[in-house]
Design a protein around this motif. Structure first.
Motif, PDB file in Angstrom:
ATOM      1  N   GLU A 164       8.887  -4.458  -2.096  1.00 15.48           N
ATOM      2  CA  GLU A 164       9.850  -2.684  -2.483  1.00 15.48           C
ATOM      3  C   GLU A 164       8.688  -2.430  -3.583  1.00 15.48           C
ATOM      4  OE1 GLU A 164      14.004  -1.656  -4.361  1.00 15.48           O
ATOM      5  OE2 GLU A 164      13.261  -3.179  -4.733  1.00 15.48           O
ATOM      6  N   ILE A 165       7.848  -2.529  -4.326  1.00 10.57           N
ATOM      7  CA  ILE A 165       6.532  -1.536  -4.837  1.00 10.57           C
ATOM      8  C   ILE A 165       5.359  -0.992  -4.055  1.00 10.57           C
ATOM      9  CG2 ILE A 165       5.273  -1.245  -6.303  1.00 10.57           C
ATOM     10  CD1 ILE A 165       6.572  -3.699  -8.517  1.00 10.57           C
ATOM     11  N   GLU A 166       5.582  -1.977  -3.485  1.00  7.57           N
ATOM     12  CA  GLU A 166       4.631  -1.534  -1.879  1.00  7.57           C
ATOM     13  C   GLU A 166       5.216  -0.894  -1.276  1.00  7.57           C
ATOM     14  OE1 GLU A 166       2.190  -5.440   0.006  1.00  7.57           O
ATOM     15  OE2 GLU A 166       3.121  -6.070  -1.560  1.00  7.57           O
ATOM     16  N   SER A 167       6.185  -1.236  -0.414  1.00  5.43           N
ATOM     17  CA  SER A 167       6.478  -0.236   0.619  1.00  5.43           C
ATOM     18  C   SER A 167       7.050   1.040   0.080  1.00  5.43           C
ATOM     19  CB  SER A 167       8.523  -0.919   0.698  1.00  5.43           C
ATOM     20  OG  SER A 167       8.671   0.048   2.330  1.00  5.43           O
ATOM     21  N   LEU A 168       7.452   1.226  -1.515  1.00  4.28           N
ATOM     22  CA  LEU A 168       7.170   2.627  -1.946  1.00  4.28           C
ATOM     23  C   LEU A 168       6.609   3.688  -2.098  1.00  4.28           C
ATOM     24  CD1 LEU A 168       9.694   2.247  -4.507  1.00  4.28           C
ATOM     25  CD2 LEU A 168      10.734   3.005  -2.308  1.00  4.28           C
TER      26      LEU A 168
ATOM     27  N   GLY B 241       4.450   6.583   0.193  1.00  2.04           N
ATOM     28  CA  GLY B 241       4.396   7.880  -0.541  1.00  2.04           C
ATOM     29  C   GLY B 241       2.804   8.404  -0.060  1.00  2.04           C
ATOM     30  N   ILE B 242       2.007   7.093  -0.048  1.00  2.64           N
ATOM     31  CA  ILE B 242       1.049   7.248   0.539  1.00  2.64           C
ATOM     32  C   ILE B 242       0.454   5.938   1.358  1.00  2.64           C
ATOM     33  CG2 ILE B 242      -1.291   7.067  -0.496  1.00  2.64           C
ATOM     34  CD1 ILE B 242      -0.224   7.278  -3.149  1.00  2.64           C
ATOM     35  N   PRO B 243       0.513   6.513   3.078  1.00  3.31           N
ATOM     36  CA  PRO B 243       0.738   6.004   4.005  1.00  3.31           C
ATOM     37  C   PRO B 243      -0.391   4.948   4.220  1.00  3.31           C
ATOM     38  CG  PRO B 243       1.725   8.074   4.716  1.00  3.31           C
ATOM     39  CD  PRO B 243       1.054   8.296   2.954  1.00  3.31           C
ATOM     40  N   ASP B 244      -1.993   5.995   3.736  1.00  7.04           N
ATOM     41  CA  ASP B 244      -3.156   4.826   3.987  1.00  7.04           C
ATOM     42  C   ASP B 244      -3.224   4.245   3.160  1.00  7.04           C
ATOM     43  OD1 ASP B 244      -3.823   6.999   2.417  1.00  7.04           O
ATOM     44  OD2 ASP B 244      -5.931   6.557   2.733  1.00  7.04           O
ATOM     45  N   ALA B 245      -2.039   4.061   1.972  1.00  9.07           N
ATOM     46  CA  ALA B 245      -2.484   2.730   0.802  1.00  9.07           C
ATOM     47  C   ALA B 245      -3.329   1.942   1.024  1.00  9.07           C
ATOM     48  CB  ALA B 245      -1.484   3.521  -0.435  1.00  9.07           C
ATOM     49  N   LYS B 246      -3.869   1.068   0.162  1.00 12.17           N
ATOM     50  CA  LYS B 246      -4.245  -0.133   0.525  1.00 12.17           C
ATOM     51  C   LYS B 246      -3.789  -1.031  -1.119  1.00 12.17           C
ATOM     52  CE  LYS B 246      -7.009  -0.660   4.150  1.00 12.17           C
ATOM     53  NZ  LYS B 246      -6.200   0.772   5.402  1.00 12.17           N
ATOM     54  N   ILE B 247      -2.927  -1.925  -0.669  1.00 13.44           N
ATOM     55  CA  ILE B 247      -2.663  -2.407  -1.971  1.00 13.44           C
ATOM     56  C   ILE B 247      -2.331  -3.042  -2.178  1.00 13.44           C
ATOM     57  CG2 ILE B 247      -0.088  -1.824  -3.708  1.00 13.44           C
ATOM     58  CD1 ILE B 247       1.059   0.194  -1.179  1.00 13.44           C
ATOM     59  N   GLU B 248      -2.887  -4.031  -3.673  1.00  7.42           N
ATOM     60  CA  GLU B 248      -2.574  -4.977  -4.050  1.00  7.42           C
ATOM     61  C   GLU B 248      -1.840  -5.127  -5.218  1.00  7.42           C
ATOM     62  OE1 GLU B 248      -6.105  -8.742  -6.173  1.00  7.42           O
ATOM     63  OE2 GLU B 248      -6.789  -7.418  -4.330  1.00  7.42           O
TER      64      GLU B 248
ATOM     65  N   GLN C 274      -0.681   9.791 -10.763  1.00 10.56           N
ATOM     66  CA  GLN C 274       1.077  10.580 -10.864  1.00 10.56           C
ATOM     67  C   GLN C 274       0.941  10.715  -9.233  1.00 10.56           C
ATOM     68  OE1 GLN C 274      -1.221  13.722 -11.899  1.00 10.56           O
ATOM     69  NE2 GLN C 274      -0.250  13.957 -14.117  1.00 10.56           N
ATOM     70  N   LEU C 275      -0.027  10.369  -8.411  1.00  9.50           N
ATOM     71  CA  LEU C 275       0.595   9.916  -7.079  1.00  9.50           C
ATOM     72  C   LEU C 275       0.849   9.114  -6.638  1.00  9.50           C
ATOM     73  CD1 LEU C 275      -2.255  11.698  -5.261  1.00  9.50           C
ATOM     74  CD2 LEU C 275      -0.807  12.381  -5.069  1.00  9.50           C
ATOM     75  N   VAL C 276       0.667   7.873  -7.243  1.00 14.57           N
ATOM     76  CA  VAL C 276       2.108   6.771  -7.405  1.00 14.57           C
ATOM     77  C   VAL C 276       3.094   7.028  -8.059  1.00 14.57           C
ATOM     78  CG1 VAL C 276       1.767   4.315  -7.921  1.00 14.57           C
ATOM     79  CG2 VAL C 276      -0.721   4.872  -7.400  1.00 14.57           C
TER      80      VAL C 276
ATOM     81  N   LEU D 161       6.298   6.294  -6.285  1.00 14.13           N
ATOM     82  CA  LEU D 161       8.177   5.443  -7.134  1.00 14.13           C
ATOM     83  C   LEU D 161       8.918   5.894  -7.516  1.00 14.13           C
ATOM     84  CD1 LEU D 161       5.047   3.273  -8.902  1.00 14.13           C
ATOM     85  CD2 LEU D 161       6.475   2.332  -6.460  1.00 14.13           C
ATOM     86  N   GLY D 162       9.145   6.951  -8.205  1.00 13.08           N
ATOM     87  CA  GLY D 162       9.769   7.961  -8.021  1.00 13.08           C
ATOM     88  C   GLY D 162      10.903   7.660  -9.543  1.00 13.08           C
ATOM     89  N   SER D 163      11.997   7.491  -9.321  1.00 12.93           N
ATOM     90  CA  SER D 163      12.727   7.210  -9.728  1.00 12.93           C
ATOM     91  C   SER D 163      12.905   5.798 -10.548  1.00 12.93           C
ATOM     92  CB  SER D 163      14.101   7.470  -9.474  1.00 12.93           C
ATOM     93  OG  SER D 163      14.344   7.138  -8.592  1.00 12.93           O
TER      94      SER D 163
END
Length: 77
Positions: A7-11, A15-22, A52-54, A58-60
Motif C-alpha cells: 500500500e505504501i508503494e502504491s501511494l 504521486g511519483i509514477p516513475d519511482a523505483k521503490i524498495e 517532501q515529494l514522497v 503519502l498524504g494524510s
C-alpha cells in the motif's frame, strides 16, 4: 492499524509514477518501514525537497496509518 508495504508503494507510485521503490520492515509490527525511492523527479532537488515529494504522495497516511518511515531518496545516475 498497520499499513502494508504494498500500500505504501502504491501511494508513492501514484504521486511519483516513475519511482523505483524498495521497502524493508524495521520491525515486525507493520508500522515501521524503511523505503529507498529512486526517481528522475528528484534530479536537481535537495534531499529535503525529495522527501517532501514522497511525503506529499503519502498524504494524510504519514503519521496516521503509517507510523514511521525511514526514507532514502536518489535521482538515477
Amino acid at each position: 492499524m498497520p499499513m502494508p508495504a504494498a500500500e505504501i508503494e502504491s501511494l508513492i507510485k501514484q504521486g511519483i509514477p516513475d519511482a523505483k521503490i524498495e521497502m524493508r520492515a524495521l520491525a515486525d509490527d507493520g508500522d515501521h518501514w524503511a523505503a529507498t525511492v529512486v526517481s528522475k523527479e528528484f534530479a536537481g532537488k535537495s534531499k529535503l525537497q525529495q522527501h517532501q515529494l514522497v511525503y506529499k504522495a503519502l498524504g494524510s497516511h504519514m503519521g496516521g496509518a503509517l507510523h514511521a518511515l525511514q526514507l532514502q531518496t536518489f535521482a538515477p545516475k
